[in-house]
Design an enzyme around this catalytic site. Structure first.
Site, PDB file in Angstrom:
ATOM      1  N   ILE A   1     -34.329   6.052 -10.216  1.00  0.00           N
ATOM      2  CA  ILE A   1     -33.932   5.454  -8.932  1.00  0.00           C
ATOM      3  C   ILE A   1     -34.236   3.955  -8.917  1.00  0.00           C
ATOM      4  O   ILE A   1     -33.442   3.140  -8.435  1.00  0.00           O
ATOM      5  CB  ILE A   1     -34.632   6.184  -7.760  1.00  0.00           C
ATOM      6  CG1 ILE A   1     -34.339   7.693  -7.829  1.00  0.00           C
ATOM      7  CG2 ILE A   1     -34.163   5.621  -6.428  1.00  0.00           C
ATOM      8  CD1 ILE A   1     -35.175   8.535  -6.877  1.00  0.00           C
TER       9      ILE A   1
ATOM     10  N   ALA B   1     -42.848   3.521  -8.937  1.00  0.00           N
ATOM     11  CA  ALA B   1     -43.639   4.089 -10.041  1.00  0.00           C
ATOM     12  C   ALA B   1     -44.490   5.254  -9.550  1.00  0.00           C
ATOM     13  O   ALA B   1     -45.258   5.108  -8.598  1.00  0.00           O
ATOM     14  CB  ALA B   1     -44.523   3.004 -10.648  1.00  0.00           C
TER      15      ALA B   1
ATOM     16  N   TYR C   1     -48.293  16.859  -5.287  1.00  0.00           N
ATOM     17  CA  TYR C   1     -47.327  15.750  -5.274  1.00  0.00           C
ATOM     18  C   TYR C   1     -47.089  15.272  -3.834  1.00  0.00           C
ATOM     19  O   TYR C   1     -47.239  14.090  -3.516  1.00  0.00           O
ATOM     20  CB  TYR C   1     -46.025  16.218  -5.931  1.00  0.00           C
ATOM     21  CG  TYR C   1     -44.873  15.250  -5.804  1.00  0.00           C
ATOM     22  CD1 TYR C   1     -44.934  13.978  -6.356  1.00  0.00           C
ATOM     23  CD2 TYR C   1     -43.707  15.618  -5.123  1.00  0.00           C
ATOM     24  CE1 TYR C   1     -43.864  13.089  -6.235  1.00  0.00           C
ATOM     25  CE2 TYR C   1     -42.632  14.747  -5.006  1.00  0.00           C
ATOM     26  CZ  TYR C   1     -42.717  13.486  -5.557  1.00  0.00           C
ATOM     27  OH  TYR C   1     -41.663  12.620  -5.433  1.00  0.00           O
TER      28      TYR C   1
ATOM     29  N   LYS D   1     -48.220  11.619  -1.787  1.00  0.00           N
ATOM     30  CA  LYS D   1     -47.257  10.739  -1.122  1.00  0.00           C
ATOM     31  C   LYS D   1     -47.602  10.581   0.366  1.00  0.00           C
ATOM     32  O   LYS D   1     -47.497   9.496   0.926  1.00  0.00           O
ATOM     33  CB  LYS D   1     -45.836  11.294  -1.282  1.00  0.00           C
ATOM     34  CG  LYS D   1     -45.323  11.273  -2.719  1.00  0.00           C
ATOM     35  CD  LYS D   1     -44.959   9.863  -3.150  1.00  0.00           C
ATOM     36  CE  LYS D   1     -44.322   9.833  -4.517  1.00  0.00           C
ATOM     37  NZ  LYS D   1     -43.840   8.513  -4.902  1.00  0.00           N
TER      38      LYS D   1
ATOM     39  N   ARG E   1     -38.776  30.468  -7.337  1.00  0.00           N
ATOM     40  CA  ARG E   1     -39.982  29.682  -7.617  1.00  0.00           C
ATOM     41  C   ARG E   1     -40.830  29.634  -6.352  1.00  0.00           C
ATOM     42  O   ARG E   1     -40.293  29.483  -5.245  1.00  0.00           O
ATOM     43  CB  ARG E   1     -39.614  28.261  -8.026  1.00  0.00           C
ATOM     44  CG  ARG E   1     -38.977  28.192  -9.396  1.00  0.00           C
ATOM     45  CD  ARG E   1     -38.661  26.788  -9.773  1.00  0.00           C
ATOM     46  NE  ARG E   1     -37.728  26.161  -8.839  1.00  0.00           N
ATOM     47  CZ  ARG E   1     -37.053  25.057  -9.081  1.00  0.00           C
ATOM     48  NH1 ARG E   1     -37.220  24.430 -10.236  1.00  0.00           N
ATOM     49  NH2 ARG E   1     -36.234  24.553  -8.196  1.00  0.00           N
TER      50      ARG E   1
ATOM     51  N   GLY F   1     -42.800  28.466  -3.333  1.00  0.00           N
ATOM     52  CA  GLY F   1     -42.712  27.245  -2.531  1.00  0.00           C
ATOM     53  C   GLY F   1     -41.320  26.644  -2.443  1.00  0.00           C
ATOM     54  O   GLY F   1     -41.167  25.527  -1.956  1.00  0.00           O
TER      55      GLY F   1
END
Ligand SMILES: NC(=O)c1ccc[n+]([C@@H]2O[C@H](COP(=O)([O-])OP(=O)(O)OC[C@H]3O[C@@H](n4cnc5c(N)ncnc54)[C@H](O)[C@@H]3O)[C@@H](O)[C@H]2O)c1
Length: 336
Positions: free
Chosen positions: A17, A78, A145, A149, A285, A287
């Site tokens: 991105i 990043a 993750y 964030k 999967r 979640g």
């Protein structure tokens, strides 16, 4: 060239991105410097500006880059970005996404650089209680993750109150597609995203695994919101202009607002490529919610953003153009 504002530091600009955002900024006449350790990015993706190969944790080089290029704003891409990996091995996620970003924010404060556009994610919401997901939806991440964030989104607020940092956090849903001019594209190793995996399967690679066919959706597969990477890049340019014009800090959800099922995407890949996509059913999967899509009404209203490439065929077409011309991606990295 924009002489009024400084250069834009694009961290992670050798990645998927970030490289599209760097291109969009250069097309706007902005001076850009990409800062990337090439852990997942590619030299070949940085075609329009300088590349500083260095790590976020190397704050001396970060500071020197900001001074040398007279950086006036940061776009921070990043990060490590695999939900599954973050569950299996959370430590690097806390180190890169949390500690690395906090180091960047400290350097920005020290150097007097205030505007930052931050790559956040739909993963900050966790299991949605209603769709489309608006900015008012609860934030309850269900993996490391998303936690890292969300922690940075909160830190941005604290750094604003204490040190005057200005931020726009953009919570992307599923980034997809490639540069419509075919100059750059998506090359993750290993690849985890549906469209490039479908291309690999169509070209004789491993059959695509479809995780769950018994969801309460029209065809039984998950519905997701695929937002074109150039539309994402355009949102970054608008967010930057907003902050540079003195606009207030914001959090925006970014999706194209039309959910497509896994099978819709497979059908689009088959139409566009003319190839069959071999696929096999696999277990759901953990979640993976059945439906995940964004309301982008707020960014549309505030910044005038509109998705311009939104049908699955158009999105796949741009991705295929680059993939077909670059079957080995950027060709600067071996598998692993
Ligand atoms: N791809 C998606 O669908 C998606 C969805 C939501 C959010 N995001 C977020 O968008 C951002 C970009 O995602 P992407 O798909 O382009 O990922 P990517 O892996 O292609 O790009 C990340 C880049 O950051 C660089 N990098 C990583 N750690 C670094 C460090 N410590 N120092 C310097 N450079 C470092 C990598 O080399 C790579 O070039 C990430 O922050 C990700 O969390 C992506």
């Amino acid at each position: 060239m924009d002489a009024e504002h400084g250069a834009i530091l694009v961290t992670g600009g050798a990645g998927y991105i970030g490289s599209h955002a760097a291109k969009a900024l250069v097309q706007e006449g902005r001076r850009v410097v990409v800062y990337d350790n090439l852990s997942a990015g590619h030299r070949g993706a940085v075609r329009w500006c300088d590349l500083v190969v260095a790590d976020l944790h190397d704050t001396a080089t970060l500071r020197a880059t900001i001074r040398d290029y007279r950086v006036g704003a940061v776009m921070h891409f990043a990060a490590l970005a695999s939900v599954g990996d973050s569950v299996r091995d959370p430590s690097p996620y806390y180190r890169e996404n949390l500690e690395g970003t906090l180091g960047l924010l400290r350097v920005m404060v020290g150097e007097g650089v205030r505007p930052i556009i931050f790559s956040s994610t739909a993963a900050v919401f966790g299991e949605p209680t209603e769709t489309p997901i608006t900015e008012a939806h609860d934030t309850r991440p269900i993996n490391p993750y998303g936690e890292t964030k969300l922690a940075i989104e909160r830190a941005l607020g604290h750094f604003e109150r204490a040190y005057g940092l200005q931020s726009v956090a953009l919570r992307y849903f599923n980034a997809a597609g490639a540069d419509p001019q075919g100059e750059i594209g998506e090359d993750h190793r290993p690849e985890a995203h549906l469209i490039p995996l479908a291309f690999e399967a169509a070209r004789g690679g491993a059959p695509l695994r479809v995780f769950g066919e018994d969801y309460p959706t029209p065809d039984g597969t998950c519905l997701r919101d695929y937002i074109h990477v150039s539309d994402l890049a355009g949102a970054h340019v608008l967010a930057l202009r907003h902050l540079e014009a003195g606009g207030a800090s914001r959090r925006y959800n970014l999706g194209n607002g039309h959910p497509f099922s896994v099978k819709d995407v497979i059908a689009a890949v088959e139409r566009v490529t003319g190839l069959r996509v071999p696929w096999m059913p696999a277990a759901r999967r953990e979640g993976d919610p059945s439906v995940l899509f964004a309301s982008s009404a707020r960014i549309q209203r505030d910044l005038g953003w509109r998705p311009s490439i939104s049908s699955p065929d158009e999105i796949v077409q741009t991705a295929w153009r680059w993939h077909a011309a670059h079957p080995h991606g950027f060709g600067d990295r071996t598998e692993g």
